[in-house]
Motif scaffolding. Structure first.
Motif, short mmCIF file in Angstrom:
data_model
loop_
_atom_site.label_atom_id
_atom_site.label_comp_id
_atom_site.label_asym_id
_atom_site.label_seq_id
_atom_site.Cartn_x
_atom_site.Cartn_y
_atom_site.Cartn_z
N ALA A 21 0.84 -1.20 0.00
CA ALA A 21 0.00 0.00 0.00
C ALA A 21 0.88 1.25 0.00
CB ALA A 21 -0.93 -0.01 1.20
N ALA A 22 1.94 1.23 0.78
CA ALA A 22 2.87 2.36 0.81
C ALA A 22 3.55 2.55 -0.54
CB ALA A 22 3.91 2.16 1.91
N ALA A 23 3.73 1.45 -1.28
CA ALA A 23 4.35 1.52 -2.60
C ALA A 23 3.39 2.02 -3.68
CB ALA A 23 4.90 0.16 -2.99
N GLY A 24 2.09 2.07 -3.36
CA GLY A 24 1.13 2.61 -4.32
C GLY A 24 -0.03 1.72 -4.68
N ALA A 25 -0.01 0.45 -4.26
CA ALA A 25 -1.17 -0.41 -4.53
C ALA A 25 -2.40 0.17 -3.84
CB ALA A 25 -0.90 -1.83 -4.03
N SER A 26 -3.52 0.21 -4.54
CA SER A 26 -4.68 0.92 -3.99
C SER A 26 -5.99 0.15 -4.07
CB SER A 26 -4.85 2.26 -4.72
OG SER A 26 -5.02 2.06 -6.12
N VAL A 27 -5.96 -1.07 -4.59
CA VAL A 27 -7.17 -1.88 -4.75
C VAL A 27 -6.83 -3.30 -4.30
CG1 VAL A 27 -8.97 -2.67 -6.36
CG2 VAL A 27 -7.85 -0.46 -6.75
N VAL A 28 -7.84 -4.01 -3.83
CA VAL A 28 -7.72 -5.44 -3.56
C VAL A 28 -8.79 -6.16 -4.37
CG1 VAL A 28 -7.93 -7.24 -1.80
CG2 VAL A 28 -6.69 -5.13 -1.28
N THR A 29 -8.39 -7.20 -5.06
CA THR A 29 -9.28 -7.90 -6.00
C THR A 29 -10.14 -8.94 -5.29
OG1 THR A 29 -7.78 -7.54 -7.86
CG2 THR A 29 -9.32 -9.38 -8.06
N HIS A 30 -11.42 -8.91 -5.59
CA HIS A 30 -12.48 -9.77 -5.05
C HIS A 30 -12.21 -10.21 -3.60
CE1 HIS A 30 -9.86 -12.89 -6.69
NE2 HIS A 30 -10.37 -12.81 -7.91
N LEU A 31 -12.55 -9.30 -2.70
CA LEU A 31 -12.34 -9.46 -1.26
C LEU A 31 -12.81 -10.84 -0.76
CD1 LEU A 31 -11.60 -8.16 1.48
CD2 LEU A 31 -13.94 -7.24 1.54
N PHE A 32 -11.97 -11.48 0.03
CA PHE A 32 -12.15 -12.79 0.66
C PHE A 32 -11.90 -13.96 -0.29
CE2 PHE A 32 -14.96 -10.14 3.42
CZ PHE A 32 -14.24 -10.27 4.59
N LEU B 150 -4.47 -10.83 3.95
CA LEU B 150 -4.78 -9.81 2.94
C LEU B 150 -6.23 -9.35 3.08
CD1 LEU B 150 -4.03 -8.08 0.55
CD2 LEU B 150 -4.45 -10.05 -0.95
N ALA B 151 -7.12 -10.26 3.46
CA ALA B 151 -8.52 -9.86 3.65
C ALA B 151 -8.63 -8.82 4.76
CB ALA B 151 -9.37 -11.08 3.98
N GLY B 152 -7.95 -9.04 5.85
CA GLY B 152 -7.97 -8.06 6.93
C GLY B 152 -7.34 -6.75 6.54
N ALA B 153 -6.23 -6.83 5.76
CA ALA B 153 -5.57 -5.62 5.30
C ALA B 153 -6.50 -4.80 4.40
CB ALA B 153 -4.29 -5.97 4.56
N ALA B 154 -7.24 -5.48 3.53
CA ALA B 154 -8.15 -4.78 2.64
C ALA B 154 -9.19 -3.99 3.41
CB ALA B 154 -8.84 -5.78 1.71
N ILE B 155 -9.61 -4.51 4.53
CA ILE B 155 -10.64 -3.86 5.34
C ILE B 155 -10.04 -2.78 6.25
CG2 ILE B 155 -12.33 -4.25 7.19
CD1 ILE B 155 -12.71 -7.08 5.96
N ASP B 156 -8.88 -3.05 6.81
CA ASP B 156 -8.32 -2.17 7.84
C ASP B 156 -7.48 -1.02 7.28
OD1 ASP B 156 -7.96 -1.72 10.75
OD2 ASP B 156 -5.84 -2.06 10.26
N ILE B 157 -6.86 -1.22 6.12
CA ILE B 157 -5.99 -0.18 5.55
C ILE B 157 -6.83 0.75 4.68
CG2 ILE B 157 -4.02 0.24 4.05
CD1 ILE B 157 -2.89 -2.46 4.98
N GLY B 158 -6.89 2.00 5.06
CA GLY B 158 -7.77 2.95 4.39
C GLY B 158 -7.42 3.23 2.95
N ALA B 159 -6.17 2.99 2.55
CA ALA B 159 -5.77 3.26 1.16
C ALA B 159 -6.43 2.32 0.17
CB ALA B 159 -4.25 3.17 1.03
N ALA C 239 -17.69 -6.94 6.98
CA ALA C 239 -16.72 -6.16 6.21
C ALA C 239 -17.20 -4.74 5.98
CB ALA C 239 -16.44 -6.85 4.88
N LEU C 240 -18.47 -4.59 5.65
CA LEU C 240 -19.02 -3.25 5.42
C LEU C 240 -18.98 -2.41 6.69
CD1 LEU C 240 -22.07 -4.16 3.16
CD2 LEU C 240 -20.06 -2.83 2.46
N SER C 241 -19.23 -3.05 7.82
CA SER C 241 -19.20 -2.33 9.09
C SER C 241 -17.79 -1.93 9.49
CB SER C 241 -19.82 -3.18 10.20
OG SER C 241 -21.17 -3.48 9.94
N ALA C 242 -16.82 -2.75 9.13
CA ALA C 242 -15.45 -2.54 9.61
C ALA C 242 -14.55 -1.77 8.65
CB ALA C 242 -14.81 -3.90 9.89
N LYS C 243 -14.95 -1.61 7.39
CA LYS C 243 -14.05 -1.03 6.38
C LYS C 243 -13.60 0.37 6.76
CE LYS C 243 -11.79 -0.54 2.49
NZ LYS C 243 -10.50 -0.10 3.00
N GLN C 244 -12.28 0.54 6.78
CA GLN C 244 -11.68 1.84 7.03
C GLN C 244 -11.53 2.60 5.71
OE1 GLN C 244 -10.86 2.93 10.35
NE2 GLN C 244 -12.20 1.14 10.62
N GLY C 245 -11.75 3.89 5.73
CA GLY C 245 -11.65 4.72 4.54
C GLY C 245 -10.36 5.52 4.52
#
Length: 390
Positions: free
Chosen positions: A209-220, A233-242, A262-268
């Protein structure tokens, strides 16, 4: 003479708010304004929708096929046009046609096809999503393991060159096959990098994410899962706001309770976005097709290899919208954002897609109160519904 008209008689969702007793004014393929019906100039031709609602057209960033065609099997502009046309009746007005892991030759042909589709201004074509081949064999899913390989200098150069030919280029990679320096080079060149088909953990995802990746493909799906000591990676997709994260909401790929969590926990600020991961079956009655020489079977709402492995989805966007609204219980406004505004943001296109404002694309879906689609416009041209252009 300008092509100017107004749609009236329906509630209007502009991507943020609802408007009652207003008109959506379109001029030369763009949204001109949302006006109170009583303030609309008399010289504008009005079309009374007779109820229902108008919303920004859906944006799908992962579409492998449709209309009986897979880009892998037919990497040409005609196939891209067929795929875009197949998804329009389901409300998708902009999409990334997706190439599943294949040979360098097929990949190059797909990029050339995307370039031609861009020059021909194929309605609905937004760019390409190259899903692989730089993935993890451990999380290959339906991707052919014989074609999965690490990214080399030539691959990186080819992706950067492809980005110069396409309006949008997204690629799914796994950290196991690509190092962070390559991700930085790709994102600096305008390539959108998504992490997927990976067994990597949370710390590695943070580095990417720090290197620039900004999307995660088909969560879970096809990724390391959330554990008590390793969020994966599933947890990272939810917890990392980028990260924005694609979600296949068909009731098969992800359990509804997991979606709600996931919808309740997703960080922006990144959001969860609806994707179809659709295959050739959309808009057809076909019961099987091939990918990389392997048969994929359509049965009971799913697509699977002979060993039962899920292979994409038999899903369209309006079905995903209905599922998240009716089964998950999410407010319709937010579901519509997940189908339009948020994916547009994920690929840097929210200045023109996913909302109605002066100068945005007149990509419009007309929905009944029961969420049936009655009409669809792309760039102000009706492509589905009564009197649609051929």
């Amino acid at each position: 003479m300008s092509d100017r008209f107004a749609l009236t008689g329906a509630r209007i969702f502009d991507g943020d708010d609802w408007h009652e007793d207003h008109a959506l004014v379109v001029r030369d393929g763009l949204v001109e304004a949302i006006l109170p019906t009583g303030a609309m100039p008399s010289d504008i031709g009005a079309v009374d929708m007779g109820g229902g609602m108008l919303a920004p057209g859906f944006v799908d960033i992962q579409v492998n096929g449709g209309g009986g065609v897979m880009l892998n099997d037919h990497p040409d502009a005609a196939s891209i046009e067929t795929i875009c046309r197949a998804h329009a009746p389901f409300g998708t007005t902009a999409l990334l046609v997706t190439l599943i892991t294949d040979t360098p030759e097929i990949t190059a042909a797909a990029v050339a096809a995307g370039e031609e589709a861009t020059s021909r201004r194929v309605p609905g074509f937004l760019g390409l999503h190259l899903e692989g081949p730089h993935l993890s064999i451990a999380r290959k899913g339906a991707h052919d393991p014989a074609l999965i390989r690490p990214m080399l200098d030539a691959d990186q150069a080819a992706l950067i060159a492809a980005r110069q030919k396409l309006p949008v280029l997204l690629t799914t990679v796994a950290p196991e096959s690509v190092d962070p320096q390559r991700v930085s080079a790709l994102t600096e060149a305008g390539v959108i990098v998504s992490l997927g088909h990976s067994d990597s953990g949370y710390a590695v995802a943070t580095t990417f994410a720090a290197a620039g990746a900004s999307v995660v493909t088909h969560l879970f799906n096809a990724m390391s899962q959330i554990g008590n000591r390793e969020p994966g990676l599933a947890g990272a997709a939810i917890d990392i706001g980028a990260f924005f994260a694609g979600l296949i909401a068909d009731g098969i790929h992800v359990d509804p309770a997991t979606i709600r969590i996931a919808l309740s926990a997703k960080q922006g600020p990144g959001k969860i976005v609806l994707v179809t991961d659709a295959m050739a079956t959309i808009g057809t009655d076909m019961t099987a097709f091939t990918l990389n020489g392997r048969t994929i079977y359509r049965k009971e709402g799913s697509l699977r290899l002979a060993d039962g492995t899920l292979a994409g989805a038999d899903l369209d966007m309006i079905s995903a919208v209905r599922y998240v609204h009716r089964v998950i219980g999410l407010d319709l406004s937010e579901v519509l954002r997940m189908a339009s505004l948020y994916p547009a943001q994920a690929i840097g296109q929210s200045h023109r897609l996913g909302r109605f404002a002066n100068g945005t694309a007149a990509d419009i879906v007309a929905l009944s109160d029961g969420l049936d689609i009655s009409s669809v416009w792309i760039g102000g041209k009706k492509v589905f519904g009564v009197n649609a252009s051929s």
